[in-house]
Design an enzyme around this catalytic site. Structure first.
Site, PDB file in Angstrom:
ATOM      1  NE  ARG A 104      48.326 -23.781 -95.174  1.00 38.32           N
ATOM      2  CZ  ARG A 104      49.621 -23.842 -94.963  1.00 38.32           C
ATOM      3  NH1 ARG A 104      50.108 -23.631 -93.759  1.00 38.32           N
ATOM      4  NH2 ARG A 104      50.446 -24.110 -95.968  1.00 38.32           N
ATOM      5  CE1 TYR A 207      36.280 -23.164 -91.932  1.00 36.23           C
ATOM      6  CE2 TYR A 207      35.406 -21.637 -93.559  1.00 36.23           C
ATOM      7  CZ  TYR A 207      36.458 -22.365 -93.050  1.00 36.23           C
ATOM      8  OH  TYR A 207      37.694 -22.295 -93.644  1.00 36.23           O
ATOM      9  CG  ASP A 285      47.888 -22.156-103.789  1.00 39.10           C
ATOM     10  OD1 ASP A 285      46.895 -22.731-104.276  1.00 39.10           O
ATOM     11  OD2 ASP A 285      47.846 -21.502-102.730  1.00 39.10           O
TER      12      ASP A 285
HETATM   13  C1  LIG Z   1      51.555 -20.007 -94.062  1.00 37.39           C
HETATM   14  C2  LIG Z   1      50.315 -20.276 -94.870  1.00 37.39           C
HETATM   15  C3  LIG Z   1      49.061 -20.047 -94.300  1.00 37.39           C
HETATM   16  C4  LIG Z   1      47.895 -20.296 -95.048  1.00 37.39           C
HETATM   17  N1  LIG Z   1      46.679 -20.084 -94.462  1.00 37.39           N
HETATM   18  C5  LIG Z   1      45.556 -20.366 -95.153  1.00 37.39           C
HETATM   19  C6  LIG Z   1      44.267 -20.193 -94.550  1.00 37.39           C
HETATM   20  O1  LIG Z   1      44.165 -19.793 -93.399  1.00 37.39           O
HETATM   21  N2  LIG Z   1      43.156 -20.474 -95.287  1.00 37.39           N
HETATM   22  C7  LIG Z   1      43.254 -20.927 -96.581  1.00 37.39           C
HETATM   23  O2  LIG Z   1      42.224 -21.179 -97.207  1.00 37.39           O
HETATM   24  N3  LIG Z   1      44.456 -21.098 -97.170  1.00 37.39           N
HETATM   25  C8  LIG Z   1      45.596 -20.840 -96.493  1.00 37.39           C
HETATM   26  N4  LIG Z   1      46.814 -21.022 -97.093  1.00 37.39           N
HETATM   27  C9  LIG Z   1      46.854 -21.479 -98.495  1.00 37.39           C
HETATM   28  C10 LIG Z   1      46.478 -22.917 -98.696  1.00 37.39           C
HETATM   29  O3  LIG Z   1      47.187 -23.739 -97.810  1.00 37.39           O
HETATM   30  C11 LIG Z   1      46.822 -23.231-100.141  1.00 37.39           C
HETATM   31  O4  LIG Z   1      46.075 -22.395-100.989  1.00 37.39           O
HETATM   32  C12 LIG Z   1      46.439 -24.628-100.556  1.00 37.39           C
HETATM   33  O5  LIG Z   1      46.476 -25.518 -99.502  1.00 37.39           O
HETATM   34  C13 LIG Z   1      47.391 -25.131-101.657  1.00 37.39           C
HETATM   35  O6  LIG Z   1      48.580 -25.544-101.038  1.00 37.39           O
HETATM   36  P1  LIG Z   1      50.004 -25.627-101.681  1.00 37.39           P
HETATM   37  O7  LIG Z   1      50.626 -26.811-101.023  1.00 37.39           O
HETATM   38  O8  LIG Z   1      49.942 -25.590-103.160  1.00 37.39           O
HETATM   39  O9  LIG Z   1      50.733 -24.287-101.229  1.00 37.39           O
HETATM   40  P2  LIG Z   1      51.011 -23.689 -99.786  1.00 37.39           P
HETATM   41  O10 LIG Z   1      50.073 -24.210 -98.780  1.00 37.39           O
HETATM   42  O11 LIG Z   1      51.131 -22.220 -99.983  1.00 37.39           O
HETATM   43  O12 LIG Z   1      52.458 -24.279 -99.410  1.00 37.39           O
HETATM   44  C14 LIG Z   1      53.658 -23.853-100.014  1.00 37.39           C
HETATM   45  C15 LIG Z   1      54.816 -24.237 -99.096  1.00 37.39           C
HETATM   46  O13 LIG Z   1      56.043 -23.983 -99.784  1.00 37.39           O
HETATM   47  C16 LIG Z   1      56.943 -23.328 -98.933  1.00 37.39           C
HETATM   48  N5  LIG Z   1      57.861 -22.553 -99.770  1.00 37.39           N
HETATM   49  C17 LIG Z   1      57.541 -21.503-100.569  1.00 37.39           C
HETATM   50  N6  LIG Z   1      58.634 -21.043-101.211  1.00 37.39           N
HETATM   51  C18 LIG Z   1      59.668 -21.833-100.806  1.00 37.39           C
HETATM   52  C19 LIG Z   1      61.067 -21.849-101.111  1.00 37.39           C
HETATM   53  N7  LIG Z   1      61.604 -20.964-101.962  1.00 37.39           N
HETATM   54  N8  LIG Z   1      61.856 -22.782-100.515  1.00 37.39           N
HETATM   55  C20 LIG Z   1      61.317 -23.703 -99.648  1.00 37.39           C
HETATM   56  N9  LIG Z   1      60.005 -23.714 -99.310  1.00 37.39           N
HETATM   57  C21 LIG Z   1      59.180 -22.799 -99.896  1.00 37.39           C
HETATM   58  C22 LIG Z   1      56.037 -22.471 -98.057  1.00 37.39           C
HETATM   59  O14 LIG Z   1      56.661 -22.070 -96.847  1.00 37.39           O
HETATM   60  C23 LIG Z   1      54.853 -23.410 -97.830  1.00 37.39           C
HETATM   61  O15 LIG Z   1      55.046 -24.243 -96.721  1.00 37.39           O
HETATM   62  C24 LIG Z   1      47.999 -20.761 -96.398  1.00 37.39           C
HETATM   63  C25 LIG Z   1      49.262 -20.982 -96.970  1.00 37.39           C
HETATM   64  C26 LIG Z   1      50.429 -20.743 -96.220  1.00 37.39           C
HETATM   65  C27 LIG Z   1      51.786 -20.992 -96.840  1.00 37.39           C
END
Ligand SMILES: Cc1cc2nc3c(=O)[nH]c(=O)nc-3n(C[C@H](O)[C@H](O)[C@H](O)COP(=O)(O)OP(=O)(O)OC[C@H]3O[C@@H](n4cnc5c(N)ncnc54)[C@H](O)[C@@H]3O)c2cc1C
Length: 389
Positions: A104, A207, A285
């Site tokens: 990631r 994996y 998400d």
């Molecule tokens: C720290 C972390 C580790 C992860 N590790 C894995 C993993 O090992 N394997 C896997 O399959 N999936 C993992 N995921 C989830 C995966 O990245 C997500 O399911 C997918 O990529 C969808 O991403 P997204 O951008 O919608 O949300 P996310 O990847 O969850 O990103 C959301 C971002 O918004 C930021 N954020 C949240 N609330 C606020 C706020 N109030 N103010 C400012 N910023 C905010 C968070 O810090 C994060 O950087 C992880 C997510 C995070 C946050």
């Protein structure tokens, strides 16, 4: 308003937030990203990028970077927890071989660098406390500062502030499953395939990552006690080893090499009903958290990012564009979330005759129509949002 004149504030520098920032900036928008964390590449382990997600990375000009950093997946091997392989799915049977395993942090780094290169400003240590829609939606920081933009995108993940503003409090329920994730050295020179070891009420997915030097482990167990839904909660490796102590030597050896492990509770969330209003929009998400059993979290966030950019470029009226975005995305997101929710029990059968029958059916399917077992996922992997109108 034409996308060239649009000022966009994206909340969250995760995969979805950075991808949409790049997609919009490439089309001329003025984009800032607010991230609560002190650093961009934080905790996290392996992710899977299937061909539908890779299509977006290619359209964003990042295919070469991804290929350099990721391991290209060749197969998925479903294995009984003691008796070895039950079914092998050859990913070569897919129309596109672009199925990858990546850390990631590596994907986040590629996306952040690309976003910056296209003019995006990424501001760290910016925790958003609340948002308010309107002609010029406003963002209220936990620090007391405020900012406004023409469009605010909530790419703020599982506990989204923007989802809360649009849909009220969420009511996820605990699935009675927890998952550990860890990374270990690939001491067994395991090749470019995912292995799923299936036992009663538990399974382990492993994996390779980073040139095959490491193995990513995700171990799922059914249990009654509630565990926090958090990406950053640590656990004791001994607890993981104890939970899988009756698995065969392959799994026990991997677990024996774990030095640091995270544990998270698996919760089922409804897909958000309202994805946008008054210049606030949801993505990834924040709109549709999904269980890990289809490995689609990252790829679905990438799909959303592309479609949102596309909708805003095609339609100058902001709210009409956001409605078109939701219309294009919500059915597919709901289908993926439902498929992931259905998948876990298949791996976890605990009644031995039932497990034997299910594994025998899988073996027979693999012998009689091996390609059909893979092609059943065409609806998912064959969908290219960068081509679909
Ligand atoms: C720290 C972390 C580790 C992860 N590790 C894995 C993993 O090992 N394997 C896997 O399959 N999936 C993992 N995921 C989830 C995966 O990245 C997500 O399911 C997918 O990529 C969808 O991403 P997204 O951008 O919608 O949300 P996310 O990847 O969850 O990103 C959301 C971002 O918004 C930021 N954020 C949240 N609330 C606020 C706020 N109030 N103010 C400012 N910023 C905010 C968070 O810090 C994060 O950087 C992880 C997510 C995070 C946050």
């Amino acid at each position: 308003m034409h996308i060239n004149a649009l000022r966009v504030c994206v909340i969250g520098a995760g995969i979805g937030g950075l991808a949409v920032a790049r997609a919009l900036a490439l089309r001329g928008a003025d984009v800032s990203v607010l991230e609560q964390a002190p650093e961009i590449s934080e905790v996290g382990a392996g992710l899977q990028i299937s061909p539908n997600g890779f299509a977006v990375l290619r359209a964003l000009g990042l295919d070469a970077d991804l290929r350099n950093l990721a391991v290209q997946a060749r197969a998925v091997s479903l294995r009984d927890y003691h008796k070895g392989e039950v079914l092998r799915l050859d990913l070569g049977a897919l129309d596109s071989g672009d199925y990858y395993f990546i850390h990631r942090a590596d994907l986040i780094e590629v996306l952040a660098e690309a976003a910056r290169a296209s003019g995006v400003r990424i501001r760290l240590l910016q925790k958003v406390a609340a948002v308010e829609g309107g002609a010029r939606p406003r963002v209220y920081m936990a620090s007391g500062a405020q900012t406004e933009a023409d469009l605010v995108i909530g790419a703020d993940g599982l506990h989204s502030v923007v989802r809360h503003a649009l849909n009220g409090p969420a009511t996820p329920f605990f699935t009675r499953q927890v998952a550990w994730r860890a990374i270990v050295p690939n001491l067994w020179a395991r090749g470019p395939e995912a292995q799923v070891h299936m036992g009663p009420m538990r399974h382990v997915v492993s994996y390779p990552l980073r040139g095959g030097d490491m193995l990513n482990l995700v171990a799922v167990q059914e249990r009654a006690a509630w565990t926090e839904e958090s990406w950053s909660q640590r656990d004791d490796p001994l607890a993981l080893r104890a939970a899988f102590g009756d698995f065969g030597p392959e799994v026990r050896a991997m677990m024996g090499a774990v030095e640091e492990v995270h544990l998270w509770g698996l919760f089922r969330h409804p897909v958000a009903k309202v994805w946008h209003r008054d210049g606030l929009a949801l993505l990834g998400d924040a709109a549709h958290p999904t269980l890990p059993f289809m490995a689609q979290g990252a790829s679905m966030a990438l799909e959303d990012a592309w479609v949102l950019g596309d909708a805003l470029a095609a339609e100058p009226d902001r709210d009409t564009a956001l409605a078109a975005y939701q219309a294009r995305r919500e059915g597919r997101a709901a289908r993926v979330v439902a498929a992931a929710s259905r998948n876990a029990w298949k791996y976890h059968l605990s009644f031995p005759p039932l497990r034997w029958a299910a594994h025998a059916a899988l073996r027979a399917g693999g012998r009689v129509a091996p390609d059909r077992m893979v092609r059943q996922f065409d609806w998912l992997y064959g969908h290219d949002v960068t081509r679909a109108a």
